[in-house]
Design a protein around this motif. Structure first.
Motif, PDB file in Angstrom:
ATOM      1  N   ILE A  38       0.872  -1.181   0.000  1.00  0.00           N
ATOM      2  CA  ILE A  38       0.000   0.000   0.000  1.00  0.00           C
ATOM      3  C   ILE A  38       0.909   1.231   0.000  1.00  0.00           C
ATOM      4  N   PRO A 289      -5.364   5.761   0.012  1.00  0.00           N
ATOM      5  CA  PRO A 289      -6.009   4.464  -0.221  1.00  0.00           C
ATOM      6  C   PRO A 289      -7.467   4.418   0.208  1.00  0.00           C
ATOM      7  N   VAL A 290      -7.784   5.009   1.353  1.00  0.00           N
ATOM      8  CA  VAL A 290      -9.164   4.977   1.849  1.00  0.00           C
ATOM      9  C   VAL A 290     -10.079   5.790   0.931  1.00  0.00           C
ATOM     10  N   GLY A 293     -10.818   3.912  -2.069  1.00  0.00           N
ATOM     11  CA  GLY A 293     -11.900   2.955  -1.850  1.00  0.00           C
ATOM     12  C   GLY A 293     -13.262   3.614  -1.886  1.00  0.00           C
ATOM     13  N   LEU A 335      -9.796  -1.202   3.990  1.00  0.00           N
ATOM     14  CA  LEU A 335      -9.852  -1.386   2.542  1.00  0.00           C
ATOM     15  C   LEU A 335     -10.704  -2.593   2.180  1.00  0.00           C
ATOM     16  N   ASN A 381      -8.530  -6.525  -3.803  1.00  0.00           N
ATOM     17  CA  ASN A 381      -9.859  -6.958  -3.358  1.00  0.00           C
ATOM     18  C   ASN A 381     -10.664  -7.571  -4.497  1.00  0.00           C
TER      19      ASN A 381
END
Length: 403
Positions: A38, A289-290, A293, A335, A381
């Motif tokens: 990440i 990253p969040v 998402g 995530l 994911n």
């Protein structure tokens, strides 16, 4: 026009957060820094450079669709938001082009229009970190690493279209991130080749927590404006939203085509607010990253996701966090909850109970499959979701047949 406005909003936010010199310096660091999972671009290049990169990717993607004269649908919106979201952690204005070029060459090889494959090109940039890793991340002379990285990216783009078509059959459209599943397979093979030749890649987490308030304000304004605009264009009402919630979301479910732009906008804004509130309530950080998402949920809210089918996935992942060694506000679990909504069609098709089970299983699997592709597949994911869906769907259907 709305896609351009969103891109300019992100670009303007980035420009407001730093000086021109700071942004240019940050963009350089973003381009040359290995960006396997990440890697938070906000930490690498700064808040301004990260959002300038994200805004430029949204505008470039929109411009590409416009240039190819493609009618804007839910797939368009999901692709553009995905490019922008991952522009905060993994995709940049350099490394995406080689994957896109590879897909274009495949269309030429097939003697078909590139417009037929443009979404595969956009989604396929999930493997863009491979290009950066080879060019800048391996201890090789640049005279060798640069052409090797470019060639690898082009080769990956070239094989993605036929592979992605086949992989869809495995999970039957219950994993919305089909390219993520495909890219996971390709990434695993490439990493196996690298490791067999002595090229080791370490895992890492670059995770910023320093800009909570400005990011929360940006997201609040962005998603509230979506709800407000949709409400106005829908005749000052939320009429029809309940009908949208009845769709399973299984690929391909294009809300823009099925229910129109106003309801799609409302759905996007509602889901964005819900995802943001979830992160804040569990004590998670708002960072590259969040937000990537959250943006992915928003994009796919035009292409299969709604509050009724993503909520059970969140519950399942949260239950997974309560029963395992990972807390719900740790990076991997945050995530998993956001991107795990790739399995939303399971809840939409078979009910909330199976959606909770899917989310729970996903929270287990996703923590372990990243090792296979060494984080070079940004849609980890999607890879996990494909495995869970391919395993769970036959079991569910067998039980339903018994009943």
């Amino acid at each position: 026009m709305v896609l351009v406005a969103w891109g300019l909003t992100l670009l303007g936010f980035g420009l407001a957060m730093d000086t021109p010199r700071g942004i240019l310096s940050g963009l350089y660091r973003i381009i040359v820094e290995p960006d396997f999972l990440i890697t938070d671009y906000i930490s690498v290049g700064g808040l301004g450079a990260a959002f300038v990169n994200a805004g430029l990717l949204m505008l470039i993607s929109t411009g590409m669709l416009r240039f190819l004269d493609i009618k804007i649908t839910g797939a368009s919106i999901s692709g553009v938001w995905l490019m922008s979201g991952f522009g905060l952690f993994g995709k940049n204005i350099l490394n995406v082009w080689f994957i896109i070029l590879g897909v274009w060459l495949f269309s030429c090889f097939q003697k078909e229009k590139f417009s037929k494959y443009v979404y595969i090109a956009l989604f396929g940039t999930s493997l863009a970190p491979i290009v950066t890793q080879i060019i800048f991340g391996l201890n090789m002379p640049k005279t060798f690493s640069i052409p090797l990285g470019m060639f690898t990216g082009i080769a990956v783009g070239f094989i993605l279209p036929p592979l992605s078509t086949h992989m869809m059959r495995i999970h039957q459209g219950f994993n919305l991130y089909n390219i993520g599943f495909t890219a996971g397979i390709v990434g695993t093979i490439l990493v196996s080749i690298f490791k067999s030749n002595g090229l080791q890649m370490d895992t890492r987490i670059i995770w910023s927590t320093a800009h909570q308030m400005p990011l929360a304000i940006l997201l609040g304004i962005l998603f509230a404006s979506m709800v407000g605009m949709g409400y106005v264009y829908n005749g000052m009402s939320f009429r029809g939203l309940q009908k949208l919630y009845k769709y399973s979301g299984r690929a391909v479910t294009d809300f823009l085509v099925l229910e129109g732009f106003p309801l799609t906008l409302i759905n996007m804004g509602v889901n964005g607010i819900f995802a943001t509130v979830y992160v804040i309530l569990v004590g998670g950080a708002l960072n590259g990253p969040v937000i990537g998402g959250i943006f992915t949920i928003v994009g796919f809210s035009a292409f299969g996701k709604h509050l009724s089918n993503i909520f059970p996935i969140f519950i399942g992942v949260a239950l997974g966090g309560l029963t395992k060694m990972w807390a719900v506000n740790e990076p991997g679990m945050l995530l998993a909850a956001l991107f795990g909504t790739t399995l939303a069609p399971i809840a939409g098709q078979f009910g909330w109970g199976y959606g909770v089970i899917a989310g729970f299983l996903h929270s287990l699997v996703v923590q372990n499959v990243g090792y296979l592709h060494a984080g070079l597949n940004l849609y980890n994911n999607g890879f996990s979701g494909g495995i869970v869906a391919a395993t769970l769907i036959p079991i569910i259907e067998a039980f339903q047949k018994e009943e």
